[in-house]
Motif scaffolding. Structure first.
Motif: not given
Ligand SMILES: Cc1ncc(COP(=O)(O)O)c(C=O)c1O
Length: 408
Positions: A25, A86-88, A115, A117, A168, A193, A196, A216, A218-219
């Motif tokens: 996560a 990034s998602a943020t 989250h 974000a 998350n 979002d 996650h 994202s 990287y998840k």
């Protein structure tokens, strides 16, 4: 066919280091195909985007391929895929852009499950516009985000509802289609979002009822890049702040600066990796993604049941939330130990878990757990095994002096 865990694990070079990764996560390990694709793109002649030469055409292709891959992953239109760091960052871009159209008295609905974000960018955009923020609450015992409350939260002045498709912190998967239906009935937009949720099962933008969704890479085994998707017509109606000479086309005008072309090659490779999780799957990439992610989901759910069952047998462990539909993500505390001490002890034994609030700020604040260190998070990903779950439970027994387990 059962999920081929040996084949799956062999695709992750980092797993050979021998750590037990219950920290997907916070970012999964990277698939070999991703590493190769990034390295290949870095070795190749790649220039800035231009149709005039091979190097420039390569970067154009890398962007187009990443858009098309993310579109397949989410059931979106490639022309509506905005890529970003990034998602943020992407959510802030959207919040500032939409917020500029809000007026005093307009309303925005955020949730205490999300989250930060998917909270703070909207709260701050609302503040700047003089709009009102309304909060969807989490049931502190079950960890559910009841959809019915949205009927009271949204009204004629609601411009946007921001909600997570998967927490998350405690895994809860709210009924996003039901929430979206309520929001759409008053003409509000729905921003989801998916950071996650997307790694843990097939995603379909339309059936979720999402107007916009972020994810994202990287998840889900890829590099540290993100994407935000919507119908291209939605983007065409919005005017983000941008440099004068940068492209005004959709979706490019939402993307700032020169993209990381090699990492975009990694995004495409990560989607291809997910599409290959079920080696027997046939059809186009979207069909194979559905099959691969459904197979991974079934595997992860079996591990989640095993973990939750094991934790429930141990009175020294408190698990937060028991949502009916959930991602394979569990937050817990061990009696008499700070979450940080638990994380450290598990870390010393080779287990990688997260600790704190993991930026699920509002949830942990609401639970009164934030100031005392939050919780420890075990998040399962498709490369985890039943043996790893059992070893984690055994390690928790060791931490509690073997007294944690109920007799019988
Ligand atoms: C649910 C959720 N949303 C948003 C984010 C932020 O993602 P990013 O790091 O891409 O900004 C995270 C990161 O952990 C997350 O778990």
């Amino acid at each position: 066919m059962p999920f081929d865990i040996a084949r799956t694990r062999a695709a992750y070079p980092a797993l050979t280091e021998g750590f037990v990764h219950f920290d997907g996560a916070g970012g999964t390990q990277t698939a070999a195909g991703v590493i190769d694709a990034v390295a290949d793109a870095m070795r190749a002649a790649v220039g800035n985007r231009s149709a005039a030469n091979v190097a420039g055409r390569r970067s154009l292709e890398l962007v187009a391929e990443a858009r098309s891959a993310v579109a397949d992953l989410l059931g979106a239109d490639p022309a509506g895929v905005v890529l970003g760091p990034s998602a943020t960052a992407l959510t802030y871009t959207l919040a500032r852009t939409l917020g500029a159209t809000w007026r005093p008295g307009d309303e925005v609905v955020v949730s205490r499950l999300d989250h930060d974000a998917n909270v703070r960018p909207w709260v701050q955009a609302a503040e700047a516009a003089g709009a009102t923020v309304r909060w969807a609450e989490v049931d502190r015992h079950t960890g559910e985000l009841p959809a019915a409350q949205y009927a009271d939260l949204v009204g004629e002045r609601t411009r946007l509802v921001a909600v997570t498709a998967g927490s998350n912190a405690i895994g809860t998967m709210p009924d996003v289609p039901a929430i979206a239906k309520i929001a759409h009935a008053v003409g509000a937009l729905v921003h989801v979002d998916g950071v996650h949720s997307v790694p843990h099962g097939p995603t379909d933008l339309t059936s979720l009822g999402a107007d916009m969704l972020v994810t994202s890479a990287y998840k889900w085994s890829g590099p540290h890049l993100a994407a935000m998707v919507a119908d291209p017509a939605r983007w065409a109606a919005l005017r983000p702040a941008k440099l004068v000479p940068s492209s005004d086309a959709v979706p490019d005008r939402f993307e700032y600066g020169t993209p990381s072309f090699p990492l975009l090659a990694g995004v495409t490779a990560a989607v291809d990796h997910l599409a290959g999780l079920d080696p027997d799957a046939v059809g186009d990439r979207r069909a194979r993604l559905r099959a691969g992610l459904a197979a991974a989901q079934a595997h992860e759910e079996a591990l989640l049941d095993r973990l939750l069952g094991g934790l429930a047998e141990r009175p020294a462990i408190t698990v937060y939330g028991s949502p009916a539909r959930r991602c394979p993500t569990v937050s817990f505390r061990v009696a008499g130990m700070s979450p940080a001490a638990t994380q450290e002890a598990l870390g010393a034994a080779g287990f990688c878990l997260s600790v704190g609030d993991y930026y699920a700020y509002e949830y942990f604040q609401m639970m009164g757990l934030r100031d005392s260190g939050g919780a420890v998070r075990a998040s399962i990903y498709h490369y985890n095994t039943a043996d790893e779950v059992d070893r984690l439970l055994g390690e928790l027994d060791a931490l509690t002096g073997g007294t944690g387990r109920m007799a019988g």
